[in-house]
Design an enzyme around this catalytic site. Sequence first.
Site, short mmCIF file in Angstrom:
data_model
loop_
_atom_site.label_atom_id
_atom_site.label_comp_id
_atom_site.label_asym_id
_atom_site.label_seq_id
_atom_site.Cartn_x
_atom_site.Cartn_y
_atom_site.Cartn_z
N ASP A 38 -9.26 -4.88 -13.05
CA ASP A 38 -8.16 -5.06 -12.09
C ASP A 38 -7.00 -5.75 -12.80
O ASP A 38 -7.18 -6.31 -13.88
CB ASP A 38 -8.63 -5.87 -10.87
N ASP A 61 -4.37 -2.90 -16.64
CA ASP A 61 -3.31 -2.25 -15.88
C ASP A 61 -3.45 -0.76 -16.13
O ASP A 61 -3.22 -0.28 -17.25
CB ASP A 61 -1.94 -2.76 -16.38
N VAL A 62 -3.81 -0.02 -15.09
CA VAL A 62 -4.12 1.41 -15.29
C VAL A 62 -2.89 2.24 -15.68
O VAL A 62 -3.04 3.37 -16.13
CB VAL A 62 -4.81 2.04 -14.06
N SER A 140 -6.82 10.63 -1.11
CA SER A 140 -6.64 10.13 0.26
C SER A 140 -6.41 11.31 1.18
O SER A 140 -5.87 12.35 0.75
CB SER A 140 -5.42 9.20 0.33
N TYR A 153 3.23 8.39 -1.74
CA TYR A 153 1.76 8.26 -1.78
C TYR A 153 1.07 9.61 -1.51
O TYR A 153 0.09 9.97 -2.18
CB TYR A 153 1.38 7.23 -0.72
N LYS A 157 -1.41 11.41 -4.08
CA LYS A 157 -2.81 11.68 -3.74
C LYS A 157 -3.12 13.18 -3.75
O LYS A 157 -4.25 13.58 -4.05
CB LYS A 157 -3.13 11.06 -2.38
P1 NAP Z 1 -6.54 -2.61 -2.11
O1 NAP Z 1 -7.36 -3.46 -1.23
O2 NAP Z 1 -5.06 -2.84 -2.18
O3 NAP Z 1 -7.15 -2.67 -3.59
C1 NAP Z 1 -6.56 -1.99 -4.66
C2 NAP Z 1 -6.77 -2.80 -5.92
O4 NAP Z 1 -6.12 -2.08 -7.02
C3 NAP Z 1 -6.12 -4.20 -5.87
O5 NAP Z 1 -7.01 -5.15 -6.38
C4 NAP Z 1 -4.90 -4.01 -6.76
O6 NAP Z 1 -4.46 -5.20 -7.38
C5 NAP Z 1 -5.42 -3.04 -7.79
N1 NAP Z 1 -4.33 -2.43 -8.57
C6 NAP Z 1 -3.08 -2.10 -8.16
N2 NAP Z 1 -2.36 -1.63 -9.17
C7 NAP Z 1 -3.16 -1.66 -10.28
C8 NAP Z 1 -2.98 -1.32 -11.63
N3 NAP Z 1 -1.80 -0.87 -12.08
N4 NAP Z 1 -4.01 -1.49 -12.48
C9 NAP Z 1 -5.19 -1.97 -12.05
N5 NAP Z 1 -5.44 -2.32 -10.77
C10 NAP Z 1 -4.42 -2.17 -9.89
O7 NAP Z 1 -6.70 -1.06 -1.73
P2 NAP Z 1 -7.95 -0.25 -1.10
O8 NAP Z 1 -7.64 -0.02 0.33
O9 NAP Z 1 -9.23 -0.86 -1.49
O10 NAP Z 1 -7.73 1.13 -1.84
C11 NAP Z 1 -8.50 1.55 -2.96
C12 NAP Z 1 -8.17 3.00 -3.24
O11 NAP Z 1 -8.48 3.80 -2.09
C13 NAP Z 1 -6.69 3.26 -3.53
O12 NAP Z 1 -6.56 4.29 -4.50
C14 NAP Z 1 -6.17 3.73 -2.20
O13 NAP Z 1 -5.00 4.51 -2.35
C15 NAP Z 1 -7.35 4.55 -1.71
N6 NAP Z 1 -7.39 4.78 -0.27
C16 NAP Z 1 -7.46 3.73 0.60
C17 NAP Z 1 -7.52 3.99 1.97
C18 NAP Z 1 -7.62 2.90 2.98
O14 NAP Z 1 -7.54 3.21 4.19
N7 NAP Z 1 -7.79 1.66 2.61
C19 NAP Z 1 -7.48 5.30 2.42
C20 NAP Z 1 -7.39 6.33 1.50
C21 NAP Z 1 -7.37 6.07 0.15
P3 NAP Z 1 -3.28 -6.04 -6.66
O15 NAP Z 1 -3.84 -6.48 -5.33
O16 NAP Z 1 -3.03 -7.15 -7.63
O17 NAP Z 1 -2.13 -5.09 -6.50
#
Ligand code: NAP
Length: 245
Positions: A38, A61-62, A140, A153, A157
């Site tokens: 992360d 950082d991805v 997503s 987004y 996606k």
């Molecule tokens: P989240 O709680 O915001 O977690 C995402 C994590 O990725 C955070 O720890 C964030 O760090 C980290 N991150 C951001 N930019 C990064 C980078 N450049 N390099 C490395 N790490 C990075 O999100 P989530 O809801 O768990 O989502 C996880 C995945 O599922 C994402 O791809 C999201 O688009 C997808 N998704 C989520 C949902 C939903 O309803 N939650 C639905 C569909 C798809 P920081 O907090 O420091 O930014």
Amino acid sequence: MSDLLDGRTAVVTGAAQGIGLAIATVLADHGARVTIADLDGDKAAAAAAGIGENARGVACDVTDEASVAALVRDAVDAYGGLDVLVNNAGITRDASLKKMTLENFQAVITVHLQGTWLGIRAASEVMREARRGSIINISSMSGKVGNPGQTNYSAAKAGIVGMTKAAAKELAHHGVRVNAIQPGLIRTPMTEAMSAEAYAATEATIPMRRAGEPDEIANVVAFLASDLSSYMTGAVLEVSGGRGM
Ligand code: NAP
């Protein structure tokens, strides 16, 4: 919990919280040794400590080529190989077309598309050599149906779907499978940032009438990571409580 992934090693990006943390936890529960990557290395290390001896946390950082290369190299050095990569890291920068800046657009495209591509490229090098591996990309439902306020987004996606299929075709004969998951509304810090009205309005459109839990995505990742899905590649699995079917 089970020995489904015994002896396997995994890297999960963006795994210090939310869906990524649930994925890392479930993979470890099934016997895998997991590297949590992360942006914040301390947060990743704390998340790994919560899982126990089968997890380690590192900063990555991805969007950064050298950082992703170091992540994969480091995971291989620590655990002796790489069987599973989950490209999960993500951000949102929602705004209407009227208000979205080019910076908002580019930030989201870069994290999701460039980040996933860098991960696939680095991991597949190792997996191709080993003639086995499973890469799972988190897309997503926004990438299937498009959401207002998410032109950036939704495009990113949907792009992950095309990237998954292209990579799956390139890597299939090397023994490497590449699949994607399209979560619907899942309760995480990302969606907790939505307004209560927007959250409730989205929940009302879900046939199962509830948001999903991070574990409900993680369990599908475990399936795709394991030999239970040995004849699946290029697949896009909707995990959305029926929304957008
Ligand atoms: P989240 O709680 O915001 O977690 C995402 C994590 O990725 C955070 O720890 C964030 O760090 C980290 N991150 C951001 N930019 C990064 C980078 N450049 N390099 C490395 N790490 C990075 O999100 P989530 O809801 O768990 O989502 C996880 C995945 O599922 C994402 O791809 C999201 O688009 C997808 N998704 C989520 C949902 C939903 O309803 N939650 C639905 C569909 C798809 P920081 O907090 O420091 O930014």
